[in-house]
Design an enzyme around this catalytic site. Structure first.
Site, PDB file in Angstrom:
ATOM      1  N   HIS A  50       0.839  -1.202   0.000  1.00 49.90           N
ATOM      2  CA  HIS A  50       0.000   0.000   0.000  1.00 49.90           C
ATOM      3  C   HIS A  50       0.866   1.241   0.000  1.00 49.90           C
ATOM      4  O   HIS A  50       1.954   1.265   0.583  1.00 49.90           O
ATOM      5  CB  HIS A  50      -0.967   0.021   1.191  1.00 49.90           C
ATOM      6  CG  HIS A  50      -0.329  -0.279   2.503  1.00 49.90           C
ATOM      7  ND1 HIS A  50       0.001  -1.559   2.898  1.00 49.90           N
ATOM      8  CD2 HIS A  50       0.072   0.534   3.512  1.00 49.90           C
ATOM      9  CE1 HIS A  50       0.562  -1.517   4.092  1.00 49.90           C
ATOM     10  NE2 HIS A  50       0.623  -0.255   4.487  1.00 49.90           N
ATOM     11  N   HIS A  63       0.878   5.287   0.977  1.00 53.52           N
ATOM     12  CA  HIS A  63       0.202   6.302   1.784  1.00 53.52           C
ATOM     13  C   HIS A  63       0.273   7.642   1.057  1.00 53.52           C
ATOM     14  O   HIS A  63       1.346   8.021   0.570  1.00 53.52           O
ATOM     15  CB  HIS A  63       0.924   6.478   3.123  1.00 53.52           C
ATOM     16  CG  HIS A  63       0.917   5.270   4.008  1.00 53.52           C
ATOM     17  ND1 HIS A  63       0.027   5.113   5.046  1.00 53.52           N
ATOM     18  CD2 HIS A  63       1.700   4.168   4.030  1.00 53.52           C
ATOM     19  CE1 HIS A  63       0.268   3.969   5.672  1.00 53.52           C
ATOM     20  NE2 HIS A  63       1.288   3.369   5.072  1.00 53.52           N
TER      21      HIS A  63
HETATM   22  P1  AMP Z   1       1.679   0.383   7.318  1.00 58.19           P
HETATM   23  O1  AMP Z   1       2.111   0.662   8.731  1.00 58.19           O
HETATM   24  O2  AMP Z   1       2.495   1.125   6.298  1.00 58.19           O
HETATM   25  O3  AMP Z   1       1.581  -1.097   7.020  1.00 58.19           O
HETATM   26  O4  AMP Z   1       0.246   0.999   7.182  1.00 58.19           O
HETATM   27  C1  AMP Z   1      -0.950   0.296   7.382  1.00 58.19           C
HETATM   28  C2  AMP Z   1      -2.016   1.344   7.420  1.00 58.19           C
HETATM   29  O5  AMP Z   1      -3.263   0.694   7.254  1.00 58.19           O
HETATM   30  C3  AMP Z   1      -2.070   2.144   8.713  1.00 58.19           C
HETATM   31  O6  AMP Z   1      -1.932   3.526   8.423  1.00 58.19           O
HETATM   32  C4  AMP Z   1      -3.442   1.800   9.285  1.00 58.19           C
HETATM   33  O7  AMP Z   1      -4.041   2.895   9.918  1.00 58.19           O
HETATM   34  C5  AMP Z   1      -4.202   1.364   8.052  1.00 58.19           C
HETATM   35  N1  AMP Z   1      -5.300   0.430   8.261  1.00 58.19           N
HETATM   36  C6  AMP Z   1      -5.295  -0.688   9.014  1.00 58.19           C
HETATM   37  N2  AMP Z   1      -6.482  -1.336   8.923  1.00 58.19           N
HETATM   38  C7  AMP Z   1      -7.247  -0.601   8.064  1.00 58.19           C
HETATM   39  C8  AMP Z   1      -8.574  -0.732   7.560  1.00 58.19           C
HETATM   40  N3  AMP Z   1      -9.368  -1.747   7.904  1.00 58.19           N
HETATM   41  N4  AMP Z   1      -9.043   0.220   6.708  1.00 58.19           N
HETATM   42  C9  AMP Z   1      -8.247   1.261   6.363  1.00 58.19           C
HETATM   43  N5  AMP Z   1      -6.986   1.439   6.804  1.00 58.19           N
HETATM   44  C10 AMP Z   1      -6.487   0.521   7.644  1.00 58.19           C
END
Ligand code: AMP
Length: 140
Positions: free
Chosen positions: A102, A104
């Site tokens: 993903h 950001h």
């Molecule tokens: P990372 O730390 O780069 O893996 O980022 C994962 C991101 O996913 C974090 O910013 C979380 O807030 C976000 N996240 C986790 N679960 C969900 C969800 N169900 N829907 C949307 N965002 C999510």
């Protein structure tokens, strides 16, 4: 790392878990981060089994960047800022918490970033939906 198809984003892609969607096409999905680091924090994910950037097939490079540009432009308009921070954490030791690739995208200023924390606090869903509506309205 082997891809775990039970991860949260895989479930969102299959429609087994909800998300607040801002954009979707055949190869990508963009939706609101549930624990936003700034207002308008949006995630762009490819519709392919890839844990990190290094697992992404070349066939999906262009689609990811086109969607990031499209969503980034909308964030600039919706939040009246030219500052968009983009980051991508590849691998647990880099801080990656969801094992589906993903990107950001955060409309932001350097002042906001100095005080915001990563994935720290769940946002109100109604507020997130309001931001998503503004982003959708700003999409070209
Ligand atoms: P990372 O730390 O780069 O893996 O980022 C994962 C991101 O996913 C974090 O910013 C979380 O807030 C976000 N996240 C986790 N679960 C969900 C969800 N169900 N829907 C949307 N965002 C999510």
């Amino acid at each position: 790392m082997a891809y775990d198809n039970q991860n949260i984003f895989a479930k969102i892609l299959r429609g087994e878990l909800p998300c607040i969607k801002v954009y979707e096409d055949d190869l990508t999905l963009a939706f609101m981060d549930i624990m936003p680091q700034t207002d308008g924090h949006t995630l762009v994910i490819p519709k392919v089994e890839a844990v990190t950037l290094f697992d992404l097939p070349a066939s999906h490079y262009e689609a990811c960047f086109i969607t990031m540009k499209k969503v980034g432009n909308a964030l600039q308009k919706a939040f009246s800022t030219e500052g968009i921070m983009m980051f991508q954490l590849s691998g647990e030791s880099a801080g990656q918490t969801v094992p589906h690739l993903h990107f950001h995208l955060l409309p932001t200023s350097i002042q906001t970033l100095r005080t915001s924390k990563h994935a720290a606090q769940m946002a109100d869903q109604t507020v997130l939906q309001g931001f998503a509506d503004r982003i959708i309205a700003a999409l070209d």
